[in-house]
Write a protein that holds these residues in place. Structure first.
Motif, mmCIF file in Angstrom:
data_model
loop_
_atom_site.group_PDB
_atom_site.id
_atom_site.type_symbol
_atom_site.label_atom_id
_atom_site.label_comp_id
_atom_site.label_asym_id
_atom_site.label_seq_id
_atom_site.Cartn_x
_atom_site.Cartn_y
_atom_site.Cartn_z
ATOM 1 N N ASN A 58 0.825 -1.217 0.000
ATOM 2 C CA ASN A 58 0.000 0.000 0.000
ATOM 3 C C ASN A 58 0.854 1.259 0.000
ATOM 4 O O ASN A 58 0.485 2.269 -0.603
ATOM 5 C CB ASN A 58 -0.958 0.006 1.194
ATOM 6 N N ALA A 59 1.998 1.198 0.674
ATOM 7 C CA ALA A 59 2.895 2.362 0.703
ATOM 8 C C ALA A 59 3.333 2.707 -0.731
ATOM 9 O O ALA A 59 3.341 3.879 -1.126
ATOM 10 C CB ALA A 59 4.104 2.068 1.578
ATOM 11 N N PRO A 68 0.951 10.656 5.299
ATOM 12 C CA PRO A 68 1.984 9.779 5.878
ATOM 13 C C PRO A 68 1.731 8.320 5.498
ATOM 14 O O PRO A 68 0.579 7.909 5.305
ATOM 15 C CB PRO A 68 1.812 9.982 7.387
ATOM 16 N N LEU A 69 2.797 7.555 5.380
ATOM 17 C CA LEU A 69 2.669 6.117 5.069
ATOM 18 C C LEU A 69 2.534 5.365 6.394
ATOM 19 O O LEU A 69 3.454 5.411 7.229
ATOM 20 C CB LEU A 69 3.899 5.635 4.306
ATOM 21 N N ASP A 70 1.393 4.689 6.576
ATOM 22 C CA ASP A 70 1.150 3.950 7.821
ATOM 23 C C ASP A 70 1.608 2.507 7.634
ATOM 24 O O ASP A 70 0.998 1.758 6.875
ATOM 25 C CB ASP A 70 -0.342 4.012 8.167
ATOM 26 N N LEU A 71 2.659 2.128 8.341
ATOM 27 C CA LEU A 71 3.257 0.813 8.139
ATOM 28 C C LEU A 71 2.826 -0.197 9.192
ATOM 29 O O LEU A 71 3.410 -1.287 9.302
ATOM 30 C CB LEU A 71 4.781 0.968 8.079
ATOM 31 N N THR A 101 6.607 10.926 5.368
ATOM 32 C CA THR A 101 6.545 10.606 6.794
ATOM 33 C C THR A 101 6.096 9.149 6.957
ATOM 34 O O THR A 101 5.162 8.705 6.292
ATOM 35 C CB THR A 101 5.570 11.552 7.525
ATOM 36 N N LEU A 102 6.802 8.420 7.827
ATOM 37 C CA LEU A 102 6.495 7.014 8.082
ATOM 38 C C LEU A 102 5.950 6.872 9.498
ATOM 39 O O LEU A 102 6.583 7.346 10.458
ATOM 40 C CB LEU A 102 7.764 6.161 7.951
ATOM 41 N N THR A 110 10.329 11.428 9.650
ATOM 42 C CA THR A 110 10.076 12.285 8.490
ATOM 43 C C THR A 110 11.366 12.415 7.694
ATOM 44 O O THR A 110 12.395 12.855 8.211
ATOM 45 C CB THR A 110 9.526 13.653 8.922
ATOM 46 N N ILE A 111 11.284 11.979 6.449
ATOM 47 C CA ILE A 111 12.454 11.967 5.569
ATOM 48 C C ILE A 111 12.350 13.193 4.673
ATOM 49 O O ILE A 111 11.330 13.397 4.006
ATOM 50 C CB ILE A 111 12.467 10.673 4.727
ATOM 51 N N ALA A 112 13.398 14.017 4.665
ATOM 52 C CA ALA A 112 13.371 15.240 3.855
ATOM 53 C C ALA A 112 13.702 14.910 2.394
ATOM 54 O O ALA A 112 14.385 13.929 2.104
ATOM 55 C CB ALA A 112 14.388 16.235 4.410
#
Ligand code: S3P
Length: 428
Positions: free
Chosen positions: A50-51, A83-86, A108-109, A145-147
Motif C-alpha cells: 500500500n505504501a 503519511p505512510l502507515d506501516l 513521513t512514516l 520524516t524523511i526530507a
C-alpha cells in the motif's frame, strides 16, 4: 486451545514475509513489469504494498498470492499525499527509510503503538552519515520524516548489531548514493536483499562478512517465486516435534542458510527433521521438510545460530519447555526489541503455564517440565500468540491466548491451517 492432539499431513504455510516485502520494493523501482507468485497476503507485506501504491506505483493483486507490479524506475516514485502507515511492520519502516532517503521526495512514516516504540536510530545514524535528513520522535522512534534531500554519498559501514534490516536499509540507500556503499556484519544475517538485487540484475559484491554495491545502477523487472516462510513453518516444526505420534511435511519452505537456524537448533535438541527435494528457485534455496515427533533434550544454544533463528525463538522456547533438562540462550538481546520484548513476554507466559523460565538481559534459561493450562497475554505479538497455541499440544489443560489479532501480520489463516493439521484450536 484444547490440550493434547497430534499433527499430521502435508501443509504449505504462507509466503516468506521478508522476501514479499523486498519483491514489492524492488519491483516498484524496476524498469518493466515484475510478477510475484506466493506473495504473503499478511498485514505487514500489504503495508509495504500500500505504501508503494500511495507513491504512485500501479500494483495489481494480490490475487491468490499473485502480484503484478508496474515498475516506475529508480526515480519514478511520487511524494505520497499522506503519511505512510506501516502498521506493525519493522521491516517496512527500516527498509523504506533507506530506500526513500535518496529519492528527493518528502515522506513521513508512521506505525502502530508497538512499531512506534521500536528503535529507529539504528537506521537513522548510518543514513545520516550518507547525507540523509531523517527526523524522529524523541528517543529515535517513529514517526520518521524523511526530507526531500540532495543525493547521498556511499559509506563503508560496520553494523553495530546483527540486523538484516539495517544492512538492507543502508544497501537500498546505496542504490542512490554516489560511489560505493559497503556494509560489514558482525554475524551473517538474512541475505534476501542481496540475492534479490542480483535477481533484478544489480551487481552486488560479497567478500566474507562485507557486502558492497555501487550507486547509480538500474533494476530490471523479473519473476519472483516466494517460498513458504520458514518463520511460519517454525510453529509446525516445533509442534510436530513435541506432540506424540506426529508426522508432517511442510512444503516448499525457504531454507536459505541465513534463515535455517531453527532446524539446526531443533536437531541439536534431538529432533527428527529431514530436508527433502532440495532445490533453488529464483535464487533462493527451497525444500520440503519432514518432521516426526521425537523426545527433545535441553541444550546450550550456540551463539553462532542466534541470528539465523532470530524470529523463531518464541517457538523454540516452547520446544525447550517440552525438553528434558535445561535450555540456555544467550547473545540474543535483539529479542528484547522485536514486536514485543520476546524474552520477558515468553518468560511471563511460560511461568503462567508452570514452566520455570529465568530471563536474562540477553537470553533465557528454561527448564523443561509439564505445561499446564492458563491465560496468556501475547502483547499483540503474532509470534508469541502462535507459539503458545502450539504449546497446547503438550498442555495438561486448556490455554487461552488474548490479543491475537496481529497473527494476521505474518500468518493469515493460521487458525484454519493449524486446526486442519490437528491442533485443537478455536477463535472466540
Ligand atoms: C527482517 C530482519 C530481522 C527479522 C525481521 C525481518 C528482514 O530483523 O527479525 O522479522 O526482513 O530483514 P532485524 O534486522 O531487526 O534482526
Amino acid at each position: 486451545m484444547k490440550p493434547g492432539g497430534r499433527l499430521s499431513g502435508s501443509l504449505r504455510v504462507p509466503g516468506d514475509k521478508s522476501i514479499s516485502h523486498r519483491s514489492v520494493m524492488l519491483g516498484s523501482l524496476a524498469d518493466g513489469i515484475t510478477v510475484v507468485n506466493g506473495f504473503l497476503e499478511g498485514e505487514d507485506s500489504l503495508a509495504t504494498l500500500n505504501a508503494f501504491r500511495q507513491m504512485g506505483v500501479v500494483i495489481e493483486g494480490p490475487t491468490a498470492g499473485r502480484v503484478t507490479i508496474h515498475g516506475v524506475g529508480m526515480q519514478g516514485l511520487q511524494a505520497p499525499a499522506a503519511p505512510l502507515d506501516l502498521g506493525n511492520s519493522g521491516t517496512s519502516m527500516r527498509l523504506l527509510s533507506g530506500l526513500l532517503a535518496g529519492q528527493g521526495v518528502a515522506v513521513t512514516l508512521t506505525g502502530d503503538s508497538s512499531l512506534s516504540g521500536r528503535p529507529m536510530k539504528r537506521v537513522i545514524d548510518p543514513l545520516a552519515r550518507m547525507g540523509a535528513e531523517i527526523a524522529s520522535a524523541e528517543g529515535g522512534t517513529s514517526p520518521l520524516t524523511i526530507a526531500a534531500n540532495a543525493p547521498l554519498k556511499g559509506i563503508d559501514y560496520r553494523l553495530p548489531m546483527a540486523s538484516a534490516q539495517v544492512k538492507s536499509a543502508v544497501l537500498l540507500a546505496g542504490l542512490y548514493a554516489e560511489g560505493e556503499t559497503c556494509v560489514t556484519e558482525p554475524a551473517p544475517t538474512r541475505d534476501h536483499t542481496e540475492r534479490m538485487l542480483q535477481g533484478f540484475g544489480y551487481r552486488v559484491r560479497r567478500n566474507g562478512d562485507r557486502v558492497c554495491l555501487d550507486g547509480g545502477g538500474r533494476l530490471q523487472a523479473c519473476e519472483i517465486d516466494v517460498p513458504a516462510d520458514i518463520s511460519s513453518a517454525a510453529f509446525f516444526l516445533v509442534g510436530a516435534c513435541i506432540a506424540e505420534a506426529s508426522e508432517i511435511v511442510l512444503e516448499h519452505v525457504g531454507v536459505n542458510p541465513t534463515r535455517d537456524g531453527i532446524i539446526a537448533i531443533l536437531r541439536l535438541m534431538g529432533a527428527d527433521i529431514e530436508r527433502l527435494r532440495e532445490r533453488v528457485i529464483g535464487g533462493e534455496p527451497v525444500a520440503d521438510i519432514r518432521v516426526r515427533s521425537a523426545p527433545l533434550h535441553g541444550i546450550e544454544i550456540p551463539r553462532s545460530l542466534v541470528p539465523l533463528a532470530i524470529d523463531e525463538f518464541p517457538a523454540l522456547f516452547i520446544a525447550a519447555a517440552c525438553a528434558e533438562g535445561e535450555t540456555r540462550l544467550s547473545g540474543a538481546e535483539e529479542l528484547r526489541v522485536k514486536e514485543s520484548d520476546r524474552i520477558q513476554v515468553m518468560a511471563d507466559g511460560l511461568g503462567c503455564l508452570g514452566i520455570r523460565a529465568e530471563p536474562a538481559p540477553d537470553g533465557i534459561l528454561i527448564r523443561g517440565g509439564t505445561i499446564g493450562g492458563g491465560q496468556i497475554e501475547s502483547h499483540g505479538d503474532h509470534r508469541i500468540a502462535m507459539s503458545f497455541a502450539i504449546a497446547a499440544l503438550r498442555a495438561s489443560a486448556s490455554i487461552e491466548i488474548i490479543d491475537c489479532a496481529n497473527v494476521n501480520t505474518s500468518f493469515p489463516g493460521f487458525v484454519a491451517l493449524a486446526a486442519e493439521a490437528g491442533l485443537g484450536i478455536s477463535e472466540i
